[in-house]
Scaffold this active site. Structure first.
Site, PDB file in Angstrom:
ATOM      1  N   ASN A 158     -49.887  22.784  36.460  1.00  0.00           N
ATOM      2  CA  ASN A 158     -48.596  21.805  37.286  1.00  0.00           C
ATOM      3  C   ASN A 158     -49.029  20.652  37.863  1.00  0.00           C
ATOM      4  O   ASN A 158     -48.107  19.894  37.813  1.00  0.00           O
ATOM      5  CB  ASN A 158     -48.128  22.855  38.097  1.00  0.00           C
ATOM      6  CG  ASN A 158     -49.091  23.296  39.311  1.00  0.00           C
ATOM      7  OD1 ASN A 158     -50.144  23.002  39.158  1.00  0.00           O
ATOM      8  ND2 ASN A 158     -48.342  23.894  40.304  1.00  0.00           N
ATOM      9  N   PRO A 182     -60.113  22.895  32.682  1.00  0.00           N
ATOM     10  CA  PRO A 182     -58.755  22.756  32.962  1.00  0.00           C
ATOM     11  C   PRO A 182     -57.635  23.598  32.270  1.00  0.00           C
ATOM     12  O   PRO A 182     -58.346  24.285  31.203  1.00  0.00           O
ATOM     13  CB  PRO A 182     -58.265  21.331  32.389  1.00  0.00           C
ATOM     14  CG  PRO A 182     -59.538  21.146  31.274  1.00  0.00           C
ATOM     15  CD  PRO A 182     -60.596  22.152  31.800  1.00  0.00           C
ATOM     16  N   GLY A 234     -54.202  28.731  40.866  1.00  0.00           N
ATOM     17  CA  GLY A 234     -53.409  29.390  39.911  1.00  0.00           C
ATOM     18  C   GLY A 234     -52.647  30.660  40.368  1.00  0.00           C
ATOM     19  O   GLY A 234     -52.432  30.731  41.894  1.00  0.00           O
ATOM     20  N   GLU A 256     -56.561  28.961  45.651  1.00  0.00           N
ATOM     21  CA  GLU A 256     -55.436  28.373  46.114  1.00  0.00           C
ATOM     22  C   GLU A 256     -54.259  29.068  45.256  1.00  0.00           C
ATOM     23  O   GLU A 256     -54.229  28.734  43.976  1.00  0.00           O
ATOM     24  CB  GLU A 256     -55.351  26.959  46.005  1.00  0.00           C
ATOM     25  CG  GLU A 256     -54.246  26.340  46.832  1.00  0.00           C
ATOM     26  CD  GLU A 256     -53.073  25.691  46.224  1.00  0.00           C
ATOM     27  OE1 GLU A 256     -52.166  26.766  46.166  1.00  0.00           O
ATOM     28  OE2 GLU A 256     -52.997  24.634  45.304  1.00  0.00           O
ATOM     29  N   CYS A 290     -46.643  25.226  43.925  1.00  0.00           N
ATOM     30  CA  CYS A 290     -46.987  26.732  44.883  1.00  0.00           C
ATOM     31  C   CYS A 290     -46.235  26.314  46.042  1.00  0.00           C
ATOM     32  O   CYS A 290     -46.109  27.337  46.816  1.00  0.00           O
ATOM     33  CB  CYS A 290     -48.256  26.728  44.822  1.00  0.00           C
ATOM     34  SG  CYS A 290     -49.296  26.896  43.439  1.00  0.00           S
ATOM     35  N   GLU A 465     -58.200  23.089  50.884  1.00  0.00           N
ATOM     36  CA  GLU A 465     -58.626  21.834  50.350  1.00  0.00           C
ATOM     37  C   GLU A 465     -57.881  20.527  51.069  1.00  0.00           C
ATOM     38  O   GLU A 465     -56.691  20.555  51.841  1.00  0.00           O
ATOM     39  CB  GLU A 465     -57.816  21.850  49.127  1.00  0.00           C
ATOM     40  CG  GLU A 465     -58.446  22.901  48.316  1.00  0.00           C
ATOM     41  CD  GLU A 465     -57.987  23.095  46.836  1.00  0.00           C
ATOM     42  OE1 GLU A 465     -59.091  23.342  46.004  1.00  0.00           O
ATOM     43  OE2 GLU A 465     -56.914  23.058  46.310  1.00  0.00           O
TER      44      GLU A 465
HETATM   45  C1  SIN Z   1     -49.694  23.268  44.024  1.00  0.00           C
HETATM   46  O1  SIN Z   1     -48.607  23.538  43.728  1.00  0.00           O
HETATM   47  O2  SIN Z   1     -50.641  24.216  43.767  1.00  0.00           O
HETATM   48  C2  SIN Z   1     -49.985  21.989  44.697  1.00  0.00           C
HETATM   49  C3  SIN Z   1     -49.148  21.318  45.404  1.00  0.00           C
HETATM   50  C4  SIN Z   1     -49.434  20.003  46.256  1.00  0.00           C
HETATM   51  O3  SIN Z   1     -50.554  19.672  46.199  1.00  0.00           O
HETATM   52  O4  SIN Z   1     -48.283  19.476  46.882  1.00  0.00           O
END
Ligand code: SIN
Length: 484
Positions: A158, A182, A234, A256, A290, A465
């Site tokens: 994503n 990746p 993921g 994450e 996410c 992170e």
């Molecule tokens: C993610 O969807 O894992 C990251 C989204 C973001 O860094 O804003």
């Protein structure tokens, strides 16, 4: 990919990158454009042997890399970041072609990704230890921060650039080396990054990209004793499984994972700002982040106005291929499985009494696309409220008071991002303290930045992170007790 006519065609690599060499495989995997489902190229389908070679290279390279002055590691990272910005047009085109997001969003991701390299270039020089007051007169106590060693990273489709630099930046700044796998759906962004890493002066073996199917590569990355840290972005289900495997060799693990973000609009919210925040929190990357708002809780006094205003804006959204620039607000979903899941969430909402205000259908004849959708009167028990949708659907649930909103919002095993809109100062504090989430957006729908710690509680992950905290996951604490 040739159809993109890149300024630098050498950024489009179809080989893996191990120990500074471009590597072929005996078999190959096709890579598709999610907007057309046409093949845009292939990548080597590497396996255990090549992954072990990459781990060995990373282990060798770490000996010199960790001894490099932090200032020098920082200089190389800063150059890498600048090279990303210098080549932003090409990187964005590659990203959109393989991932689908509109080109303007892809350009935003290039800048976001480069910002992590720049940030951690600066943090490299701030890895400080401690001298402790000794417990005995003839002892001296020192605390050093040392790199954990070889890092294995598995990153998602994503954000094909940003999810890599958010890990590679702190890892390399700390003096670790990396083997990256990746997503096989979006490998070309990672390989373009490797081209630029080499150009920036990242030594051979410090940053390796292994392409191919997840299972054989993942097995080595989780099981190999030379890998001392494993980092994954993921799904929660896959993250749990990988983390469990890492325990056999007691690796450091950062995860994450999935979110299921609540987005609360209180009666006293600024309506226009709440709608604007909802649009960005919900439809960024076509709902495939996410931290995307997944469940909207709207207080009854503002419910009708909010629903009508949001539906009006969503109706005007254009969806289509990410290139050419400026012609779409929403791109395709990553694959047909994603379209099916989104469709299932919409059908479930409607079956439980939800009312479609806008959209609600997958596009016929264009297999990757789902209409941007708004559904009102959604049941709090619907699938959409219980699971991450990862698509362009806003489902609105009605609530009456603050306690009910907090209870609904916290009723999830996920705990990544959450959002709420209010103009009541006291409520800003009460609700942000009560939400059981790693991140809270107050009167904003966009919270991501390299400056702030990104991560979740509960089943949304481990570690943080970005920010000054992001480097800690790549450092061990080593104590020296010296008798004098
Ligand atoms: C993610 O969807 O894992 C990251 C989204 C973001 O860094 O804003």
């Amino acid at each position: 990919m040739d159809s993109l006519s890149l300024t630098r065609s050498d950024l489009h690599r179809q080989k893996a990158y191990i120990d500074g060499a471009w590597v072929e495989g005996s078999t190959r995997i096709a890579v598709l454009n999610p907007a057309t489902h046409e093949q845009i190229g292939t990548i080597p389908n590497l396996g255990a042997l090549e992954t072990e070679t990459a781990v060995a290279a990373a282990e060798r390279a770490q000996v010199a890399w960790k001894c490099e002055l932090a200032k020098e590691r920082g200089r190389i990272l800063r150059r890498w970041s600048q090279l990303m910005l210098d080549n932003a047009g090409d990187l964005a085109a590659i990203l959109t072609q393989e991932q689908g997001k509109p080109l303007s969003e892809a350009k935003g991701e290039v800048a976001y990704a480069a910002s992590f390299l720049e940030w951690f270039a600066e943090e490299a020089r701030r890895i400080d230890g401690e001298i402790l007051a000794p417990h005995q007169a003839d002892k001296r106590l020192y605390v050093h921060k040392v790199p954990v060693g070889v890092v294995a990273a598995i990153t998602p489709w994503n954000f094909p650039l940003a999810m890599i630099t958010r890990k590679a930046g702190p890892a390399l700044a700390a003096g670790c080396t990396m083997v990256l796998k990746p997503s096989e759906l979006t490998p070309y962004s990672a390989l373009a990054l490797a081209v630029l890493a080499e150009e920036a002066g990242v030594p051979n073996g410090v940053f390796n990209v292994v392409t191919g199917d997840a299972a054989p590569i993942g097995d080595v990355l989780t099981d190999d004793t030379r890998v001392r840290k494993f980092t994954f972005t993921g799904s929660t289900a896959v993250g749990k499984m990988l983390a469990a495997r890492c325990m056999d060799t007691v690796k450091r693990v950062s995860l994450e994972l999935g979110g299921n973000a609540p987005f609360i609009i209180f009666d006293d919210a600024d309506l226009d700002k709440a709608v604007e925040g909802a649009l960005i929190a919900k439809f960024r990357n076509t709902g495939q982040t996410c931290v995307c708002a997944n469940r909207f809780y709207v207080q009854s006094g503002i419910y009708e106005k909010f629903a009508a205003a949001l539906a009006g804006k969503v109706k005007a959204m254009r969806f289509g291929p990410g290139i050419p620039i400026g012609e779409a607000d929403c791109g395709p979903l990553i694959d047909t499985k994603a379209v099916e899941k989104v469709g299932a969430h919409v059908s479930d909402c409607v079956a439980r009494g939800g009312q479609l205000l806008v959209g609600g259908r997958a596009l016929e004849g264009a297999p990757g696309f789902f209409e941007p959708t708004v559904i009102s009167e959604v049941s709090a028990n619907s699938m959409l409220c219980r699971e991450e949708t990862f698509g362009p659907v806003a489902g609105l649930v009605r609530f009456e008071d603050e306690d009910e909103a907090i209870a609904l919002a916290n009723c999830s095993r996920a705990g990544l991002a959450s959002y709420f809109f209010t103009r009541d100062y006291g409520r800003v504090h009460r609700v942000s303290e009560a939400l059981d989430y790693g991140m809270v957006g107050v009167n904003t729908g966009i919270i991501s930045t390299e400056v702030a710690p990104f991560g979740g509680v509960k089943e949304s992950g481990l570690g943080r992170e970005g920010s000054r905290h992001g480097i800690e996951d790549y450092l061990e604490i080593k104590m020296v007790c010296a008798a004098i």
